[in-house]
Design a protein around this motif. Structure first.
Motif, PDB file in Angstrom:
ATOM      1  N   GLU A  60       2.198   6.963   2.620  1.00  0.00           N
ATOM      2  CA  GLU A  60       1.722   5.631   2.830  1.00  0.00           C
ATOM      3  C   GLU A  60       0.373   5.533   2.909  1.00  0.00           C
ATOM      4  O   GLU A  60      -0.499   6.223   3.583  1.00  0.00           O
ATOM      5  N   ASN A  69       3.649   2.396  -0.484  1.00  0.00           N
ATOM      6  CA  ASN A  69       4.523   3.606  -0.069  1.00  0.00           C
ATOM      7  C   ASN A  69       4.688   4.157  -1.698  1.00  0.00           C
ATOM      8  O   ASN A  69       5.280   3.431  -2.497  1.00  0.00           O
ATOM      9  N   GLU A  77       4.039  -3.168   1.166  1.00  0.00           N
ATOM     10  CA  GLU A  77       4.092  -3.897   2.339  1.00  0.00           C
ATOM     11  C   GLU A  77       2.816  -4.854   2.540  1.00  0.00           C
ATOM     12  O   GLU A  77       1.790  -4.144   2.689  1.00  0.00           O
ATOM     13  N   GLU A  81       5.071 -10.513   6.876  1.00  0.00           N
ATOM     14  CA  GLU A  81       5.097  -9.347   6.389  1.00  0.00           C
ATOM     15  C   GLU A  81       6.064  -9.645   5.310  1.00  0.00           C
ATOM     16  O   GLU A  81       7.412  -9.745   5.584  1.00  0.00           O
ATOM     17  N   LYS A 125      -2.691   2.718   3.859  1.00  0.00           N
ATOM     18  CA  LYS A 125      -2.690   1.693   4.610  1.00  0.00           C
ATOM     19  C   LYS A 125      -3.996   0.522   4.251  1.00  0.00           C
ATOM     20  O   LYS A 125      -5.029   1.144   3.731  1.00  0.00           O
ATOM     21  N   ASN A 126      -3.892  -0.429   4.636  1.00  0.00           N
ATOM     22  CA  ASN A 126      -4.870  -1.485   4.500  1.00  0.00           C
ATOM     23  C   ASN A 126      -5.669  -1.513   3.493  1.00  0.00           C
ATOM     24  O   ASN A 126      -6.959  -1.508   3.435  1.00  0.00           O
ATOM     25  N   THR A 148       0.087   9.062   6.539  1.00  0.00           N
ATOM     26  CA  THR A 148      -0.464   7.861   6.395  1.00  0.00           C
ATOM     27  C   THR A 148      -2.179   8.154   5.749  1.00  0.00           C
ATOM     28  O   THR A 148      -2.566   8.795   6.509  1.00  0.00           O
ATOM     29  N   THR A 167      -8.096   9.095  -2.005  1.00  0.00           N
ATOM     30  CA  THR A 167      -7.345   8.821  -0.390  1.00  0.00           C
ATOM     31  C   THR A 167      -7.654   9.824   0.663  1.00  0.00           C
ATOM     32  O   THR A 167      -7.842  10.918   0.079  1.00  0.00           O
ATOM     33  N   ARG A 214      -3.285  -8.332   2.944  1.00  0.00           N
ATOM     34  CA  ARG A 214      -3.466  -7.017   3.103  1.00  0.00           C
ATOM     35  C   ARG A 214      -2.225  -6.273   2.698  1.00  0.00           C
ATOM     36  O   ARG A 214      -1.372  -6.736   2.818  1.00  0.00           O
ATOM     37  N   CYS A 215      -2.534  -5.151   2.020  1.00  0.00           N
ATOM     38  CA  CYS A 215      -1.527  -4.285   1.280  1.00  0.00           C
ATOM     39  C   CYS A 215      -1.486  -3.016   1.765  1.00  0.00           C
ATOM     40  O   CYS A 215      -2.108  -2.162   1.913  1.00  0.00           O
ATOM     41  N   ASP A 216      -0.084  -2.500   2.031  1.00  0.00           N
ATOM     42  CA  ASP A 216      -0.106  -1.118   2.339  1.00  0.00           C
ATOM     43  C   ASP A 216       1.033  -0.520   0.985  1.00  0.00           C
ATOM     44  O   ASP A 216       2.122  -1.138   0.544  1.00  0.00           O
ATOM     45  N   ARG A 261      -5.735   6.502   3.695  1.00  0.00           N
ATOM     46  CA  ARG A 261      -6.636   5.327   3.542  1.00  0.00           C
ATOM     47  C   ARG A 261      -7.297   5.537   2.152  1.00  0.00           C
ATOM     48  O   ARG A 261      -7.566   6.887   1.813  1.00  0.00           O
TER      49      ARG A 261
END
Length: 476
Positions: free
Chosen positions: A211, A195, A10, A151, A213-214, A246, A256, A191-193, A248
């Motif tokens: 997921e 999954n 995303e 998006e 995020k950011n 989620t 992560t 910016r990229c998420d 990061r």
């Protein structure tokens, strides 16, 4: 036993409009906190949003470039959730009627071209920015609130972190070609998420989707995907599963980190935004946008192959960046030798950019300077090695090549008489190399030429020196 990794992305892309999505506030990175905002973008009661036509146009451009279906009837919705950087408690976005449906981007793998499908592209507004202080306070800057976004949501078609990197690079290149975003990840405009989950090919067992995020760099995105891929595989080997969560990416620990769990499907209570009229686009307007799209990377690559007689690989590298492609074609205006220009850019220029982590537009090197430098080398005024040193000086000082050559006295010596004394002395000092050459060791010539080049401070014409060394050895 093997495992299959499944990756979907995303991507949030800030659009390079002059003003924000629903108000006349300036759309610009930076600025003193909370100075680029108004009652509309901070969501004060009674403030009415007015949609930015240029933002819609840019989103349509992206949809056409990514082979999507443009929906002529769509609307804006309210996505309700509470977050500290979302001051009004809802985000103006799109739910079941996105501006663009489907689409795809093709990426070049080692032995095939792979089509990565898109789920949708929709328009929305950005949120504010949290600023965490050392005192553990969190401040909010609403300058970014209301900035127009698209998006881009992919299907889970990527199976390696490398494929995700190639997809992101191709996506960014196209967005920059059509000039809808500057795509500066360091400034948050892309910016990229991620999954990601993993399937055990033998048992069919699969992990829950995680997921991430950011992610604000391609390097971070790839490393985060690689880390999660191995984490998921390790859990499958142990007969365990991932928690729905989620996470990061932490650049310091190279891992992560859990942000929050996912108890179930989020209920954003989407509802049509009653303050914004439905959007209706004419087929003629969409066709006009399509007809005015600039040349895209694939088309430019094919043109470079035909027009400049470049290899498919070279043309691919040169057109992967809009700025690099422009630089190449501008340089040819100063020296009409496309293959030579390509060789210089593909070799020393790109190596320098990589070493210093720079983009071509951020350097002191101009197409005119590179064209002049290549001409000086081609005309035999300086040799190729000296040319590389001059290139470095251009990067470091910003001076033009002719000034550098003149100031440093780098003009190549092409006079056999001027070189004879140097060649004779080197031969006198290296009798063993002469013996080695006469005994069939051709590498000895390379050593002797190197010594002469050193003695002449790199100014000697290496081809002339090579000939003189052989001739003078044969005369002895």
């Amino acid at each position: 036993m093997g495992y299959k990794t499944i990756i979907g992305l995303e991507i949030h892309v800030e659009l390079a409009t002059k003003t924000k999505m629903f108000c006349s506030c300036i759309n610009a990175f930076g600025g003193e906190a909370n100075t680029h905002c108004c009652p509309v973008c901070i969501g004060l009661p009674g403030a009415l949003p007015v949609i930015n036509k240029t933002a819609v146009e840019y989103a349509v451009k992206a949809g056409i470039a990514f082979n999507s279906k443009i929906n002529t009837k769509t609307r804006m919705d309210r996505k309700n959730y509470f977050y500290s950087d979302l001051v009004k408690g809802y985000q103006i976005s799109q739910d079941d009627l996105p501006l663009c449906d489907g689409g795809y981007i093709e990426i070049e793998l080692e032995n095939e071209t792979k089509k990565v499908r898109l789920e949708r592209i929709h328009i929305e507004e950005d949120t504010g920015k949290q600023i965490h202080s050392e005192k553990e306070d969190t401040l909010i800057d609403y300058n970014r609130a209301g900035v127009p976004l698209i998006e881009i949501v992919t299907k889970p078609d990527m199976n390696t972190p490398e494929e995700a990197r190639l997809f992101l690079e191709k996506l960014r290149a196209i967005l920059k070609y059509i000039e809808v975003s500057d795509c500066k990840m360091e400034e948050g405009s892309l910016r990229c998420d991620i999954n990601i989950n993993v399937v055990d090919n033998e048992t069919g067992s699969k992990t829950n989707i995680t997921e991430i995020k950011n992610l604000n760099s391609f390097r971070g995105a790839v490393k985060a995907a690689e880390y999660e891929e191995q984490r998921h595989i390790s859990l499958l080997k142990e007969g365990e599963n991932t928690v729905r969560e989620t996470r990061r990416w932490d650049d310091i620990s190279n891992e992560t980190i859990t942000m929050r769990g996912k108890g179930g499907v989020a209920d954003y209570r989407f509802a049509p935004d009653g303050d914004i009229a439905p959007i209706e686009l004419s087929d003629e307007w969409i066709e006009e946008i399509k007809n005015n799209l600039p040349e895209l990377p694939h088309d430019k690559k094919e043109r470079f192959i035909k027009e400049y007689e470049l290899s498919e690989y070279d043309a691919g590298v040169l057109t992967a960046s809009k700025e690099l492609a422009f630089f190449f074609e501008e340089t040819i205006k100063y020296i009409d030798d496309s293959k030579l220009v390509s060789n210089w850019i593909m070799g020393d220029v790109l190596r320098r950019l990589k070493d210093e982590e720079l983009e071509i537009e951020d350097t002191s090197l101009t197409p005119k300077y590179l064209g002049q430098l290549i001409s000086i080398v081609k005309e035999g005024k300086i040799n190729n090695n000296t040319g590389k040193k001059v290139l470095k000086e251009i990067f470091d000082t910003g001076k033009d090549p002719e000034t550098i050559v003149k100031e440093q006295g780098l003009i190549q010596i092409n006079d056999e008489g001027a070189l004879k004394e140097i060649v004779s002395k080197v031969l006198d000092d290296n009798e063993q190399s002469i013996i080695d050459y006469r005994n069939g060791k051709d590498r000895a010539i390379g050593f002797l030429v190197g010594q002469i080049m050193k003695a002449s401070k790199g100014k000697a014409n290496p081809q002339l020196v090579n000939k003189m060394v052989i001739d003078m050895i044969n005369e002895r």
